[in-house]
Design an enzyme around this catalytic site. Structure first.
Site, PDB file in Angstrom:
ATOM      1  N   PRO A  18       0.749  -1.432  -0.240  1.00  6.36           N
ATOM      2  CG  PRO A  18       0.495  -0.532   2.054  1.00  6.36           C
ATOM      3  CD  PRO A  18       0.992  -1.776   1.181  1.00  6.36           C
ATOM      4  CG  MET A  19       3.847   2.308  -2.366  1.00  6.84           C
ATOM      5  SD  MET A  19       4.708   2.216  -3.404  1.00  6.84           S
ATOM      6  CE  MET A  19       3.736   1.211  -4.932  1.00  6.84           C
ATOM      7  CD  GLN A  72      -1.412  -0.528   5.886  1.00  6.48           C
ATOM      8  OE1 GLN A  72      -0.982   0.739   5.190  1.00  6.48           O
ATOM      9  NE2 GLN A  72      -0.731  -1.502   5.896  1.00  6.48           N
ATOM     10  CB  CYS A 102       2.827   5.000   7.796  1.00  8.59           C
ATOM     11  SG  CYS A 102       3.190   6.632   6.973  1.00  8.59           S
ATOM     12  CE  LYS A 141       4.569  -2.950   4.332  1.00 15.71           C
ATOM     13  NZ  LYS A 141       5.098  -1.300   4.892  1.00 15.71           N
ATOM     14  CG  ASN A 204       7.913  -3.870   2.032  1.00 14.71           C
ATOM     15  OD1 ASN A 204       7.196  -2.084   2.718  1.00 14.71           O
ATOM     16  ND2 ASN A 204       7.674  -3.574   1.027  1.00 14.71           N
ATOM     17  N   GLY A 205      11.297  -4.301   1.429  1.00 12.24           N
ATOM     18  CA  GLY A 205      12.249  -3.418   1.108  1.00 12.24           C
ATOM     19  C   GLY A 205      13.290  -3.651   0.310  1.00 12.24           C
ATOM     20  CG  ASP A 206      15.971  -2.317  -0.871  1.00 11.58           C
ATOM     21  OD1 ASP A 206      15.343  -0.938  -0.364  1.00 11.58           O
ATOM     22  OD2 ASP A 206      16.677  -1.669  -0.001  1.00 11.58           O
ATOM     23  NE  ARG A 229      10.658   3.162  -1.846  1.00 12.44           N
ATOM     24  CZ  ARG A 229      11.812   3.417  -1.599  1.00 12.44           C
ATOM     25  NH1 ARG A 229      12.548   4.283  -1.716  1.00 12.44           N
ATOM     26  NH2 ARG A 229      12.288   2.666  -0.804  1.00 12.44           N
TER      27      ARG A 229
END
Length: 340
Positions: A18-19, A72, A102, A141, A204-206, A229
């Site tokens: 989610p962004m 979320q 966040c 999350k 999650n991440g990269d 992203r």
């Protein structure tokens, strides 16, 4: 097979992260078409939702094609979160996801999102209250910790599991890092491999490309990966990852013509969902990223992100497809993240 409560997922599921102002219905639609397995709404403020905020209500609207789909929520007051969950249930999601990750100041600074990492007892209390409020599966999350002096993610994971959550997503950064530096997957693996952790752990991440996803699954052992992203301007990333995981072959990115068709579909959904002119305003960040790196594109980009006439945008997309028909899209490959 991975299960989140009653939800059955394929082996090695791929989640769209989610962004805010990015993963709306229109973007989720194209990501789902290109292989995303699980969708989650943009994060929704519990306080806004219980005050009948129109934007918050709209974020919860889903289509059947998006399932499995989670709403979320974030907030700093347990009472508001419980009320928000009751309202979210009316949208008929498949699960509820709690955002304790966040990092932005306007959220974390008020004790919500990653701010909860400074008050673990309150995080646990809130999670337990939400789990006891709904029959839907509840997931969480979060991040590794607030800063380098507070990395206790293994202990936190165990406490969260005891509340009854059905899955845990861990972003491999501290709140203090925001989105800088590299994500650290070792603590994520430590949680996943801990003998007392039984719930699915999503990393999650990269995750920038297929090889990153393979490493996450094979070297760190996570049950699923969440990608954020790197999907902006590149929703076909899910297809590339799935193909690589299943065949060992990384497919070529779509050519410019296919990208223009994806952009058209995305634009159409955005206008259908949000109307004019908002549907166009909110597409601008996506349109500029679909064609990032094309040579001699500055003037075309300026037109794409200034006009409010849908037909002009569709015509420009046709022009882009024709002008760059022979362009080698492999030259556009980049590890750069979209920053928002």
């Amino acid at each position: 097979m991975i299960k989140i409560g009653h939800i059955k997922l394929p082996e090695k599921p791929l989640f769209l992260a989610p962004m805010e102002d990015i993963t709306d219905h229109s973007f989720r639609h194209v990501c789902k078409e290109y292989g995303a397995d699980v969708m989650i709404s943009e994060f929704i403020a519990s306080e806004g939702l219980i005050r009948d905020c129109k934007i918050s209500m709209q974020k919860m609207k889903i289509s059947e094609s998006e399932r499995p789909f989670g709403v979320q929520l974030y907030g700093h007051r347990t009472e508001a979160m419980v009320e928000a969950v009751k309202m979210a249930e009316e949208a008929n999601p498949d699960f509820i996801d709690l955002n304790f990750g966040c990092p932005v100041k306007k959220v974390a600074g008020k004790g919500a999102g990653a701010g909860m990492l400074q008050d673990i007892p309150r995080m646990i209390e809130m999670t337990k209250a939400v789990v006891n409020t709904t029959e839907l599966p509840v997931t969480v999350k979060t991040r590794l910790g607030w800063d380098h002096n507070s990395i206790k993610i293994v202990d936190i994971a165990g406490e969260l599991q005891e509340t009854g959550i059905q899955a845990l997503t861990i972003h491999g950064r501290l709140r203090a890092q925001m989105y800088d530096g590299q994500a650290d997957w070792e603590p994520i693996a430590e949680v996943k491999n801990h003998p007392e952790i039984k719930i699915p752990v999503i990393g999650n991440g990269d995750i920038k490309g297929p090889e990153d996803a393979r490493v996450a699954f094979d070297d760190y052992g996570v049950d699923g990966v969440m990608i954020g992203r790197a999907t902006v301007g590149k929703p076909w990333l899910f297809r590339s990852i799935r193909t690589y995981l299943e065949t060992g072959i990384i497919p070529d990115d779509p050519d410019v013509k296919e990208k223009t068709e994806i952009a058209k579909k995305h634009l159409t959904k955005s206008i259908e969902w949000k109307g004019l002119p908002r549907g166009i305003y909110e597409m601008r960040k996506h349109l500029s990223n679909y064609f990032k790196g094309l040579p001699h594109f500055r003037d075309i980009k300026r037109q794409l992100v200034t006009t409010l006439e849908p037909q002009e945008i569709y015509d420009m997309l046709d022009y882009i497809a024709e002008r760059y028909a022979d362009f080698d899209s492999s030259k556009l490959k980049s590890d750069a993240f979209f920053h928002y």
